[in-house]
Design an enzyme around this catalytic site. Sequence first.
Site, PDB file in Angstrom:
ATOM      1  N   ALA A   1       0.441  13.145 -23.605  1.00  0.00           N
ATOM      2  CA  ALA A   1       0.038  11.761 -23.895  1.00  0.00           C
ATOM      3  C   ALA A   1       0.879  11.095 -24.995  1.00  0.00           C
ATOM      4  O   ALA A   1       1.199   9.919 -24.900  1.00  0.00           O
ATOM      5  CB  ALA A   1      -1.442  11.735 -24.275  1.00  0.00           C
TER       6      ALA A   1
ATOM      7  N   PHE B   1      -8.057  18.267 -25.648  1.00  0.00           N
ATOM      8  CA  PHE B   1      -8.732  16.979 -25.828  1.00  0.00           C
ATOM      9  C   PHE B   1     -10.070  17.050 -25.082  1.00  0.00           C
ATOM     10  O   PHE B   1     -10.205  17.815 -24.127  1.00  0.00           O
ATOM     11  CB  PHE B   1      -7.845  15.841 -25.310  1.00  0.00           C
ATOM     12  CG  PHE B   1      -8.500  14.507 -25.495  1.00  0.00           C
ATOM     13  CD1 PHE B   1      -8.706  13.999 -26.770  1.00  0.00           C
ATOM     14  CD2 PHE B   1      -8.957  13.769 -24.415  1.00  0.00           C
ATOM     15  CE1 PHE B   1      -9.358  12.785 -26.956  1.00  0.00           C
ATOM     16  CE2 PHE B   1      -9.605  12.558 -24.594  1.00  0.00           C
ATOM     17  CZ  PHE B   1      -9.805  12.066 -25.860  1.00  0.00           C
ATOM     18  N   ASP B   2     -11.058  16.242 -25.497  1.00  0.00           N
ATOM     19  CA  ASP B   2     -12.418  16.312 -24.905  1.00  0.00           C
ATOM     20  C   ASP B   2     -12.437  16.285 -23.377  1.00  0.00           C
ATOM     21  O   ASP B   2     -13.164  17.036 -22.751  1.00  0.00           O
ATOM     22  CB  ASP B   2     -13.333  15.147 -25.291  1.00  0.00           C
ATOM     23  CG  ASP B   2     -13.071  14.510 -26.610  1.00  0.00           C
ATOM     24  OD1 ASP B   2     -12.151  14.955 -27.311  1.00  0.00           O
ATOM     25  OD2 ASP B   2     -13.789  13.565 -26.940  1.00  0.00           O
TER      26      ASP B   2
ATOM     27  N   LYS C   1      -1.076   5.795 -23.747  1.00  0.00           N
ATOM     28  CA  LYS C   1      -0.611   5.926 -25.135  1.00  0.00           C
ATOM     29  C   LYS C   1       0.893   5.625 -25.163  1.00  0.00           C
ATOM     30  O   LYS C   1       1.299   4.484 -25.279  1.00  0.00           O
ATOM     31  CB  LYS C   1      -0.894   7.339 -25.659  1.00  0.00           C
ATOM     32  CG  LYS C   1      -2.353   7.608 -25.973  1.00  0.00           C
ATOM     33  CD  LYS C   1      -3.133   8.040 -24.790  1.00  0.00           C
ATOM     34  CE  LYS C   1      -4.530   8.487 -25.140  1.00  0.00           C
ATOM     35  NZ  LYS C   1      -5.347   8.675 -23.954  1.00  0.00           N
TER      36      LYS C   1
ATOM     37  N   ASP D   1       0.126  18.646 -22.098  1.00  0.00           N
ATOM     38  CA  ASP D   1      -0.665  17.423 -22.090  1.00  0.00           C
ATOM     39  C   ASP D   1       0.180  16.486 -22.949  1.00  0.00           C
ATOM     40  O   ASP D   1       0.221  16.608 -24.172  1.00  0.00           O
ATOM     41  CB  ASP D   1      -2.044  17.673 -22.700  1.00  0.00           C
ATOM     42  CG  ASP D   1      -2.843  16.375 -22.876  1.00  0.00           C
ATOM     43  OD1 ASP D   1      -2.237  15.287 -22.824  1.00  0.00           O
ATOM     44  OD2 ASP D   1      -4.063  16.466 -23.087  1.00  0.00           O
TER      45      ASP D   1
ATOM     46  N   HIS E   1     -21.914  10.833 -28.460  1.00  0.00           N
ATOM     47  CA  HIS E   1     -21.421   9.867 -29.447  1.00  0.00           C
ATOM     48  C   HIS E   1     -21.232   8.463 -28.872  1.00  0.00           C
ATOM     49  O   HIS E   1     -21.320   7.475 -29.591  1.00  0.00           O
ATOM     50  CB  HIS E   1     -20.117  10.358 -30.076  1.00  0.00           C
ATOM     51  CG  HIS E   1     -19.050  10.697 -29.091  1.00  0.00           C
ATOM     52  ND1 HIS E   1     -19.092  11.838 -28.319  1.00  0.00           N
ATOM     53  CD2 HIS E   1     -17.924  10.057 -28.734  1.00  0.00           C
ATOM     54  CE1 HIS E   1     -18.022  11.882 -27.545  1.00  0.00           C
ATOM     55  NE2 HIS E   1     -17.295  10.809 -27.771  1.00  0.00           N
TER      56      HIS E   1
ATOM     57  N   TYR F   1       0.838  -1.203   0.000  1.00  0.00           N
ATOM     58  CA  TYR F   1       0.000   0.000   0.000  1.00  0.00           C
ATOM     59  C   TYR F   1       0.873   1.253   0.000  1.00  0.00           C
ATOM     60  O   TYR F   1       0.676   2.177  -0.786  1.00  0.00           O
ATOM     61  CB  TYR F   1      -0.913  -0.015   1.239  1.00  0.00           C
ATOM     62  CG  TYR F   1      -1.948   1.084   1.231  1.00  0.00           C
ATOM     63  CD1 TYR F   1      -3.233   0.846   0.749  1.00  0.00           C
ATOM     64  CD2 TYR F   1      -1.639   2.359   1.695  1.00  0.00           C
ATOM     65  CE1 TYR F   1      -4.185   1.849   0.731  1.00  0.00           C
ATOM     66  CE2 TYR F   1      -2.595   3.369   1.674  1.00  0.00           C
ATOM     67  CZ  TYR F   1      -3.862   3.109   1.194  1.00  0.00           C
ATOM     68  OH  TYR F   1      -4.800   4.100   1.176  1.00  0.00           O
TER      69      TYR F   1
HETATM   70  N1  F0G Z   1      -5.153  14.028 -23.509  1.00  0.00           N
HETATM   71  C1  F0G Z   1      -5.105  13.550 -24.763  1.00  0.00           C
HETATM   72  C2  F0G Z   1      -4.357  14.300 -25.810  1.00  0.00           C
HETATM   73  C3  F0G Z   1      -5.768  12.355 -25.080  1.00  0.00           C
HETATM   74  O1  F0G Z   1      -5.719  11.896 -26.332  1.00  0.00           O
HETATM   75  C4  F0G Z   1      -6.459  11.659 -24.065  1.00  0.00           C
HETATM   76  C5  F0G Z   1      -7.171  10.423 -24.347  1.00  0.00           C
HETATM   77  C6  F0G Z   1      -6.473  12.207 -22.761  1.00  0.00           C
HETATM   78  C7  F0G Z   1      -5.806  13.385 -22.530  1.00  0.00           C
HETATM   79  C8  F0G Z   1      -7.215  11.547 -21.627  1.00  0.00           C
HETATM   80  O2  F0G Z   1      -6.523  10.466 -21.173  1.00  0.00           O
HETATM   81  O3  F0G Z   1      -8.050   8.529 -21.582  1.00  0.00           O
HETATM   82  O4  F0G Z   1      -6.072   8.345 -20.072  1.00  0.00           O
HETATM   83  O5  F0G Z   1      -8.038   9.649 -19.366  1.00  0.00           O
HETATM   84  N2  F0G Z   1      -7.421  10.007 -25.519  1.00  0.00           N
HETATM   85  C9  F0G Z   1      -8.033   8.761 -25.908  1.00  0.00           C
HETATM   86  C10 F0G Z   1      -8.266   8.752 -27.400  1.00  0.00           C
HETATM   87  C11 F0G Z   1      -9.232   8.374 -25.127  1.00  0.00           C
HETATM   88  O6  F0G Z   1      -8.906   7.804 -27.903  1.00  0.00           O
HETATM   89  O7  F0G Z   1      -7.787   9.654 -28.104  1.00  0.00           O
HETATM   90  P1  F0G Z   1      -7.226   9.181 -20.523  1.00  0.00           P
END
Ligand code: F0G
Length: 461
Positions: free
Chosen positions: A220, A127-128, A261, A218, A453, A71
């Site tokens: 990723a 990103f969304d 990623k 960000d 979506h 833990y």
């Molecule tokens: N930032 C970027 C640029 C992303 O592409 C994603 C996720 C996230 C943040 C969020 O990260 O999923 O680990 O919480 N992208 C995925 C996609 C879901 O299909 O492009 P997460």
Amino acid sequence: MRTIIEPFKIKVVEPIRMTTREEREKILLAAHYNPFLIHAKDVLIDLLTDSGTAAMSSKQWAGVMDGDESYAGSKSFYRFERVVKELTGFHSIIPTHQGRAAEKILFHIAIRTNGSAQQIIPNNTHFDTTRANIEYVGAKAIDLPIEEGKKPSLRRPFKGNMDLEKLENLIREEGASKIPLIMVTITNNSNGGQPVSMENLKGARDIAHRHKIPFFLDAARFAENAYFIKLREAGYENKSVEAIAQEIFRLADGCTMSAKKDGLANMGGFLGLNDRHWAQKARALLILTEGFPTYGGLSGRDLEALAQGFKEVLEEDYLRYRIRSIEYFGEKILALGVPIVEPPGGHAIYMDAKAFLPHIPPLEYPGQALVNELYLVAGIRAVEIGSVMFGKVDPKTGQEKSAEMELVRLAFPRRVYTQSHVDYLVEAMEEVVKHKKKLRGFRMVAQEPSLRHFTAHFEPL
Ligand code: F0G
């Protein structure tokens, strides 16, 4: 040798279940023509996302066995922390179960919500989940992509860049006190997976720091972005991708990371911070929502897989194969006359459904038509990034406004598919091209008020 081979051998295989067109017709009907609702076992080649879908290496699996599930103070955390600190240079590394958990914590501590004017977070393109987390705490998410980035067929090396002039103007008009941090997303996923140049990153950092605003990434897809810098930016051709990635991170005051990623693992993320005061607050929140600071929502075995993944993702043989296989697919379908976002991005090919199917109006969802056709023809799963995802219904008038672009994303899981899978994708597109004039649009018959979506139902027109 001209052929770039997959720089790995296959040790474990996961069978793909073959389906017939008749079966797929039934499956698509049962899924209400929304590929998100198809069971993965019914998909032949799954290009829905490159997130959490990587194949792990034998060394990563060995790490999984060696994971320390204590833990507090797990040795796997310290290994993870050492690797991530070497890569990023950040003072505090706070593990989270995925990227959006890091976003939620960061915006919670960075954005002031009481009393003051509405806060703003600019990004090249949010990103969304980043946008949603910012809006959730009452702030405004602003996208500042360069104009060239908005033209799908224009070939430029760094179409993911941020428009620095617009950034300056925004700060001048709104005042730095309203902007708790400036963010740049590498690579720019929502804008075609296009890379950001080191010059642009430095420019954004300089502007941020001149106004005493923290600069965040960000990150990723940091390794893919670093590799594009090596390939395309003068002065970097002889540097290692690892050194370029280290240079990128050292421009920033912190980062959010979805390690699903370029962490080459199936789950994970972290928040990197230099500010100790913010780190203290972040850890307090982490305990509330994710877990103790030496695991933060992850198992010890996940931390081991990530520590190894962050090293393997910077191997240049891997990146050469990765970027080339996507470029190869892009070139082949361009030659078939399929318009795509050019040049091909790092993790995905984005087809321009509006240009490909001009007979289907945006509000009949040409992207959805193409996605469904790809599934019917060949069992391929892709995702619509257009009016289904970003179209907005005005609550007063009930009128729907279409999105700026109608794209279809084919995102490639890392180290999962081989050349013959890619050739099969090309053949599938050849089929689609032959009868594209016969494709019809869709009507949305059920939807949720946000992120529609994922669950929407459709009927063919
Ligand atoms: N930032 C970027 C640029 C992303 O592409 C994603 C996720 C996230 C943040 C969020 O990260 O999923 O680990 O919480 N992208 C995925 C996609 C879901 O299909 O492009 P997460």
